[in-house]
Enzyme design. Structure first.
Site, PDB file in Angstrom:
ATOM      1  N   GLU A 242       0.841  -1.201   0.000  1.00 16.43           N
ATOM      2  CA  GLU A 242       0.000   0.000   0.000  1.00 16.43           C
ATOM      3  C   GLU A 242       0.872   1.245   0.000  1.00 16.43           C
ATOM      4  O   GLU A 242       1.627   1.502   0.949  1.00 16.43           O
ATOM      5  CB  GLU A 242      -0.916   0.033   1.221  1.00 16.43           C
ATOM      6  CG  GLU A 242      -1.785   1.279   1.268  1.00 16.43           C
ATOM      7  CD  GLU A 242      -2.664   1.362   2.492  1.00 16.43           C
ATOM      8  OE1 GLU A 242      -3.284   2.413   2.700  1.00 16.43           O
ATOM      9  OE2 GLU A 242      -2.723   0.377   3.246  1.00 16.43           O
ATOM     10  N   LYS A 374      -7.524 -15.338  16.499  1.00 16.50           N
ATOM     11  CA  LYS A 374      -7.741 -14.974  15.099  1.00 16.50           C
ATOM     12  C   LYS A 374      -9.203 -14.672  14.792  1.00 16.50           C
ATOM     13  O   LYS A 374      -9.667 -14.915  13.680  1.00 16.50           O
ATOM     14  CB  LYS A 374      -7.210 -16.082  14.170  1.00 16.50           C
ATOM     15  CG  LYS A 374      -5.735 -16.382  14.388  1.00 16.50           C
ATOM     16  CD  LYS A 374      -5.247 -17.571  13.592  1.00 16.50           C
ATOM     17  CE  LYS A 374      -3.786 -17.860  13.938  1.00 16.50           C
ATOM     18  NZ  LYS A 374      -3.276 -19.050  13.260  1.00 16.50           N
ATOM     19  N   ASP A 450       2.445 -14.198  12.882  1.00 24.31           N
ATOM     20  CA  ASP A 450       1.297 -14.831  12.220  1.00 24.31           C
ATOM     21  C   ASP A 450       0.366 -13.730  11.727  1.00 24.31           C
ATOM     22  O   ASP A 450      -0.282 -13.052  12.528  1.00 24.31           O
ATOM     23  CB  ASP A 450       0.564 -15.729  13.219  1.00 24.31           C
ATOM     24  CG  ASP A 450      -0.511 -16.578  12.551  1.00 24.31           C
ATOM     25  OD1 ASP A 450      -0.955 -16.219  11.443  1.00 24.31           O
ATOM     26  OD2 ASP A 450      -0.916 -17.590  13.148  1.00 24.31           O
ATOM     27  N   HIS A 548      -2.541  10.075  -1.376  1.00 24.01           N
ATOM     28  CA  HIS A 548      -2.683   8.771  -2.024  1.00 24.01           C
ATOM     29  C   HIS A 548      -2.507   8.877  -3.531  1.00 24.01           C
ATOM     30  O   HIS A 548      -2.011   7.951  -4.171  1.00 24.01           O
ATOM     31  CB  HIS A 548      -4.040   8.155  -1.671  1.00 24.01           C
ATOM     32  CG  HIS A 548      -4.021   7.375  -0.397  1.00 24.01           C
ATOM     33  ND1 HIS A 548      -3.706   6.044  -0.337  1.00 24.01           N
ATOM     34  CD2 HIS A 548      -4.247   7.754   0.888  1.00 24.01           C
ATOM     35  CE1 HIS A 548      -3.750   5.619   0.907  1.00 24.01           C
ATOM     36  NE2 HIS A 548      -4.075   6.642   1.674  1.00 24.01           N
TER      37      HIS A 548
END
Length: 563
Positions: A242, A374, A450, A548
């Protein structure tokens, strides 16, 4: 594709190729060298040598015991020894050293091999060569390492050779990945061109990070910083695709540094696992709940839990009932490991122990989702999981105007309307922030964490208020469940280990177990603080779209994309 299609060679040609491969392949030479043992240098076969030293030990010990008994009876000083006794003492010591070296080292190795995460904590090492790892479910027929790749590929495509046995049967992880990749191309008819195959050490992921590899994905890593945190500078690696993310976080780091830096505190440190068990009735489930929560029983439960690892230390057990189902949320410290395997082993020990007093207890799952891992969950937001961290900084008025291009009242108002009220309207769970998950994900990927645990690790509430008579800005992030480790999993891969080394947290802390993982969690919170500060400033100043467009669009004029 890294593979060449070859015609079946004649026997003479095959033999010459085989000899050529065996003489030039590093993998072959390493495997051949591995068969050479230290015992090969002994003048006698190893079993005869063992018997010789065992007999020498027994004979020397018996002789000395008899001589010393005679001296005691005759009142002779024990330190007065003759040549025979000196020889016996030398033989006893020599045989003892040999026997301890031969049998003791093997015993230590057998014990340490069962403590997987402790091996990483104490001495991180590279995984065993592919040729030493064999699948228990592998086909009985061993593939010859000199077999032609074309023949093996055809066997995999036909389903005669399972793809997952290639590493253990070929003893060459790179070759196995290439054969699997070509078999996949022929099976699907789709090319994997663009997915790199060479340039990666596949042996490092075998049996621990990824199965059935066919290549690897490249991600750019940017550096934000220096992040001034608790009086130290940190350069933060961020793996992302990004645009603007690293640049924005870097601007936040600059604003924090110009104001003396940020301060952080680790409030809690404990990984959780919550098994689900079922009892015959709700009353029986409540009896087990009362047993688990009885303070007098905690010491016994802790001893049972802690024997699974020298680093695991049970902190508390929180129980919840749903009908006749009981959920027991164990929380324990795990040193510098993220600790999921460690806490699971401890929980299994406790479940086995409880079975004797509660034989009617049925274990439904080692994980009953009350952990919660998670998944967004209020229990992690309230109770915490992993490292609970708060990080704060005071940004001077002039820095807000000069570096962040906005003002303090605008930031305070925006944070209240967007991060607090807006998230409440959305019914957010732990999402009272601008983009904490952006920074958390980028650091997680760069440092071998993770990535799926970004879900709860990104729980964050960002607070902003005017201080010092409304001139300066106090900004903080509170993150109750940052789940990180500096040993085990992907942290030992070369690229990820390099990023941990850059942060000064690679491996385990021997002086204070868990210190490296806690520092990594504080760095994550500090980077989130910088990212929140910069993005909120861009929104307050109306710069988001402009930035951006600047960083997310390709430009051949590189002068336009310099920060």
């Amino acid at each position: 594709m890294g593979l060449r299609r070859r015609l079946p060679p004649s026997s003479a040609t095959a033999r010459s190729r085989r000899l050529d491969k065996e003489s030039h392949s590093p993998q072959r030479s390493t495997t051949a060298a591995a068969r050479v043992q230290a015992s090969d240098a002994l003048p006698l076969p190893i079993r005869h040598t063992n018997l010789l030293f065992s007999a020498l030990f027994v004979a020397s010990l018996v002789f000395l015991m008899r001589r010393w008994r005679e001296k005691i009876r005759n009142s002779t000083p024990l330190h007065v020894v003759g040549l025979a006794e000196i020889s016996a003492i030398v033989g006893l010591v020599a045989s003892l050293i040999y026997l301890i070296s031969f049998f003791g080292i093997a015993f230590v190795q057998s014990v340490s091999s069962n403590e997987e995460e402790e091996d990483f904590l104490l001495s991180p090492t590279a995984p065993a060569p592919c040729s030493l790892l064999h699948s228990s479910d592998a086909a009985s027929e061993v593939i010859e390492v000199t077999a032609d790749d074309e023949e093996i590929i055809s066997s995999v495509v036909a389903g005669k050779t399972p793809s997952y046995v290639l590493e253990s049967k070929l003893g060459d992880c790179r070759r196995a990945a290439g054969i699997r990749r070509e078999a996949l191309r022929r099976t699907t008819g789709r090319s994997l061109e663009g997915l790199p195959l060479d340039g990666f050490d596949y042996a490092t992921i075998l049996g621990q990070c990824c199965e059935l590899p066919v290549g690897y994905v490249q991600l750019p890593v940017g550096i934000a910083g220096p992040l001034m945190l608790d009086g130290e500078q940190h350069y933060v690696p961020m793996a992302t695709t990004e645009g603007c993310l690293v640049a924005s976080t870097n601007r936040g780091c600059k604003a924090i540094a110009e104001c003396g830096g940020a301060a952080s505190v680790v409030l809690r440190d404990g990984m959780t696992r919550a098994p689900a068990v079922r009892l015959p009735s709700a009353r029986r489930a409540s009896e087990l709940k009362a047993f688990m929560e009885e303070p007098n029983n905690f010491e016994t439960i802790s001893l049972v839990f802690n024997k699974s690892s020298r680093f695991a230390r049970l902190q508390n057990v929180h129980c919840a009932i749903a009908g006749r189902n009981l959920y027991m949320r164990f929380s324990c410290s795990t040193g510098d490991a993220m600790g999921m395997n460690m806490v699971s082993k401890g929980v299994q020990n406790v479940l086995d122990y409880l079975q004797s007093d509660f034989p009617d207890m049925e274990v439904i799952s080692i994980s009953g989702n009350f952990c919660a891992d998670k998944k967004p969950a209020a229990v992690n937001w309230i109770e915490g999981r992993g490292k609970s961290v708060v990080c704060e900084a005071i940004i001077k008025e002039e820095v807000v105007k000069k570096v962040l291009k906005t003002n303090v009242p605008a930031l305070v108002e925006l944070n209240m309307i967007k991060n607090l009220a807006g998230s409440a309207v959305a019914g957010a769970l732990g999402g009272f922030n601008a983009h904490a998950s952006n920074i958390v994900s980028a650091i997680f990927i760069a440092t071998g964490q993770d990535p799926a645990q970004n879900v709860e690790s990104s729980h964050c509430i960002t607070m902003m208020e005017a201080v010092n008579d409304g001139k300066d800005l106090h900004v903080s992030v509170t993150m109750p469940s940052i789940e990180v480790g500096t040993v085990g999993g992907g942290t030992q891969l070369a690229s990820q280990a390099a990023c941990l080394e850059l942060l000064g947290v690679k491996g385990a802390s021997f002086q204070s177990p868990g210190a490296n993982a806690r520092l990594l969690a504080r760095i994550v919170a500090g980077a989130v603080l910088a990212g929140e500060l910069s993005l909120m400033s861009a929104l307050a100043a109306g710069q988001l779209v402009k930035s951006h467009m600047k960083y997310n669009r390709s430009s051949k004029d590189f002068s336009k994309i310099v920060p």
